[in-house]
Motif scaffolding. Structure first.
Motif, PDB file in Angstrom:
ATOM      1  N   GLN A 182       2.196  -0.502  -5.033  1.00 34.36           N
ATOM      2  CA  GLN A 182       1.106  -1.473  -4.891  1.00 34.36           C
ATOM      3  C   GLN A 182       1.716  -2.867  -4.936  1.00 34.36           C
ATOM      4  O   GLN A 182       2.762  -3.059  -5.554  1.00 34.36           O
ATOM      5  CB  GLN A 182       0.127  -1.367  -6.068  1.00 34.36           C
ATOM      6  CG  GLN A 182      -0.684  -0.103  -6.111  1.00 34.36           C
ATOM      7  CD  GLN A 182      -1.419   0.000  -7.433  1.00 34.36           C
ATOM      8  OE1 GLN A 182      -0.805   0.080  -8.484  1.00 34.36           O
ATOM      9  NE2 GLN A 182      -2.745   0.000  -7.378  1.00 34.36           N
ATOM     10  N   LYS A 205       1.071  -6.173  -6.550  1.00 32.08           N
ATOM     11  CA  LYS A 205       0.210  -6.681  -7.627  1.00 32.08           C
ATOM     12  C   LYS A 205       0.724  -7.977  -8.231  1.00 32.08           C
ATOM     13  O   LYS A 205       0.174  -8.449  -9.218  1.00 32.08           O
ATOM     14  CB  LYS A 205       0.107  -5.636  -8.746  1.00 32.08           C
ATOM     15  CG  LYS A 205      -0.605  -4.365  -8.325  1.00 32.08           C
ATOM     16  CD  LYS A 205      -0.972  -3.500  -9.517  1.00 32.08           C
ATOM     17  CE  LYS A 205       0.276  -3.096 -10.285  1.00 32.08           C
ATOM     18  NZ  LYS A 205      -0.022  -2.078 -11.316  1.00 32.08           N
ATOM     19  N   THR A 226      -6.186   3.661  -4.269  1.00 32.68           N
ATOM     20  CA  THR A 226      -5.909   2.672  -5.321  1.00 32.68           C
ATOM     21  C   THR A 226      -5.586   3.317  -6.669  1.00 32.68           C
ATOM     22  O   THR A 226      -5.235   2.603  -7.611  1.00 32.68           O
ATOM     23  CB  THR A 226      -7.120   1.730  -5.515  1.00 32.68           C
ATOM     24  OG1 THR A 226      -8.277   2.528  -5.756  1.00 32.68           O
ATOM     25  CG2 THR A 226      -7.340   0.869  -4.298  1.00 32.68           C
ATOM     26  N   SER A 283      -9.126  -2.557   0.010  1.00 32.66           N
ATOM     27  CA  SER A 283      -7.819  -2.005   0.390  1.00 32.66           C
ATOM     28  C   SER A 283      -6.656  -2.822  -0.150  1.00 32.66           C
ATOM     29  O   SER A 283      -5.501  -2.391  -0.049  1.00 32.66           O
ATOM     30  CB  SER A 283      -7.702  -1.937   1.917  1.00 32.66           C
ATOM     31  OG  SER A 283      -8.631  -1.002   2.427  1.00 32.66           O
ATOM     32  N   PHE A 334      -5.410  -3.487  -3.011  1.00 33.49           N
ATOM     33  CA  PHE A 334      -4.526  -2.969  -4.058  1.00 33.49           C
ATOM     34  C   PHE A 334      -4.268  -1.475  -3.907  1.00 33.49           C
ATOM     35  O   PHE A 334      -3.943  -0.789  -4.874  1.00 33.49           O
ATOM     36  CB  PHE A 334      -5.058  -3.366  -5.440  1.00 33.49           C
ATOM     37  CG  PHE A 334      -5.041  -4.866  -5.628  1.00 33.49           C
ATOM     38  CD1 PHE A 334      -3.839  -5.535  -5.828  1.00 33.49           C
ATOM     39  CD2 PHE A 334      -6.201  -5.621  -5.534  1.00 33.49           C
ATOM     40  CE1 PHE A 334      -3.800  -6.927  -5.961  1.00 33.49           C
ATOM     41  CE2 PHE A 334      -6.175  -7.010  -5.668  1.00 33.49           C
ATOM     42  CZ  PHE A 334      -4.964  -7.660  -5.871  1.00 33.49           C
ATOM     43  N   ALA A 335      -4.349  -0.988  -2.679  1.00 28.63           N
ATOM     44  CA  ALA A 335      -4.041   0.425  -2.404  1.00 28.63           C
ATOM     45  C   ALA A 335      -2.523   0.645  -2.397  1.00 28.63           C
ATOM     46  O   ALA A 335      -1.750  -0.245  -2.031  1.00 28.63           O
ATOM     47  CB  ALA A 335      -4.623   0.823  -1.046  1.00 28.63           C
TER      48      ALA A 335
END
Ligand code: MD3
Ligand code: FE
Length: 209
Positions: A123, A125, A149, A173, A175-176
C-alpha cells in the motif's frame, strides 16, 4: 475503464510524442541531482525496481527533501508542466473538470523495470493526503495486480498496463494493495523513446509542507 470505485484505467492516453518527452525528462532526472538507484530496504534487501523521485524523495518509508539514503542531495523540483499533466489526467479519467482543477501533485516516483524487475504487493501510505495517485506507463507492458484494502492477497484483479496507459487511483481505491508481478520483455514500441524495459511515473500529493 473503471476497475473499482475510484480506480480508472485509460488505455493509450499518452501520444507517442508525449511518451518520448516524458522519457527524455526522466532520463535527465535519472542522472541527478539524485541518481536513479535500487532502493535499499531497512531490513537489508534491495528493490529490483530502480527509482528516482522529484519534488519529494521517498525512502522507505518516509518522504524527505534530501536523499539521505543516496547522496544527500536535494531532489529536483516538481515541474509546473507536470502539475498540468496530472490535472488533465484526473479530469479526463474521472470526467470531472473540477476534480482535475482541485488536484495539485507535488511529488512523483519514477520507477524503471528491466525484464526481471518486480514490485511486491504493498500500500502507499506515506502521503498525508487521500488525493488520487496518477500513474503513467511507458515501454514494455506489465501485469499490474490490483488488490483490496484489507490484505495483500486475494481477492485481486490482474490487468495489463501498456505504453501510454493512464491509471488514476482515488477514493476508495487509494489505499488498496497493488503490485507488478511481471513485465513482458520486448513488448514495447521503441518509438516511445525506450529501447527496452518499462517506465512508470506516479504523481502524488504528499500533504507535507
Ligand atoms: C493504487 N508503482 O510506485 S503504478 C508505486 O507500476 C507503485 O511502478 C507501480 O506501486 C508501478 O508505489 C504501480 C499504479 C499504482 C500506483 C500507486 C497506487 C497504483 C496504486 C497507490 C494506491 C493505489
Ligand atoms: Fe505503489
Amino acid at each position: 475503464r473503471q476497475l473499482a470505485p475510484g480506480a480508472v484505467h485509460v488505455p493509450g492516453w499518452l501520444t507517442l510524442a508525449q511518451q518520448r518527452e516524458l522519457v527524455a525528462a526522466c532520463r535527465g532526472w535519472a542522472r541527478g541531482p539524485v541518481p536513479i538507484r535500487h532502493t535499499r530496504l531497512p531490513r537489508g534487501g534491495t528493490m529490483s525496481v530502480q527509482t528516482v523521485c522529484i519534488g519529494w524523495h521517498w525512502q522507505p518509508y518516509a518522504y524527505t527533501r534530501t536523499a539521505d539514503d543516496v547522496n544527500g542531495a536535494r531532489v529536483a523540483a516538481f515541474p509546473e508542466w507536470m502539475v498540468g499533466l496530472g490535472r488533465r489526467a484526473v479530469a479526463e479519467a474521472y470526467e470531472d473538470a473540477a476534480a482535475g482543477d482541485g488536484y495539485t501533485p507535488d511529488t512523483a516516483l519514477i520507477n524503471f523495470y528491466d525484464g526481471q524487475a518486480r514490485l511486491g504487493m504493498h500500500q502507499d501510505k506515506e502521503e498525508r493526503s487521500d488525493a488520487p495517485v496518477v500513474s503513467l506507463s511507458i515501454g514494455d507492458t506489465c501485469v499490474f495486480r490490483f488488490g483490496n484494502t484489507r490484505t495483500r492477497t486475494k481477492p485481486y484483479t490482474d490487468v495489463e498496463l501498456a505504453s501510454g496507459d493512464l491509471f488514476v487511483f482515488g477514493g476508495p481505491s487509494r489505499f488498496a494493495y497493488h503490485g507488478v508481478p511481471k513485465v513482458r520483455p520486448g513488448s514495447g514500441d521503441p518509438a516511445c523513446g525506450l529501447a527496452g524495459g518499462r517506465l512508470n511515473i506516479t504523481m502524488r500529493v504528499t500533504g507535507l509542507g
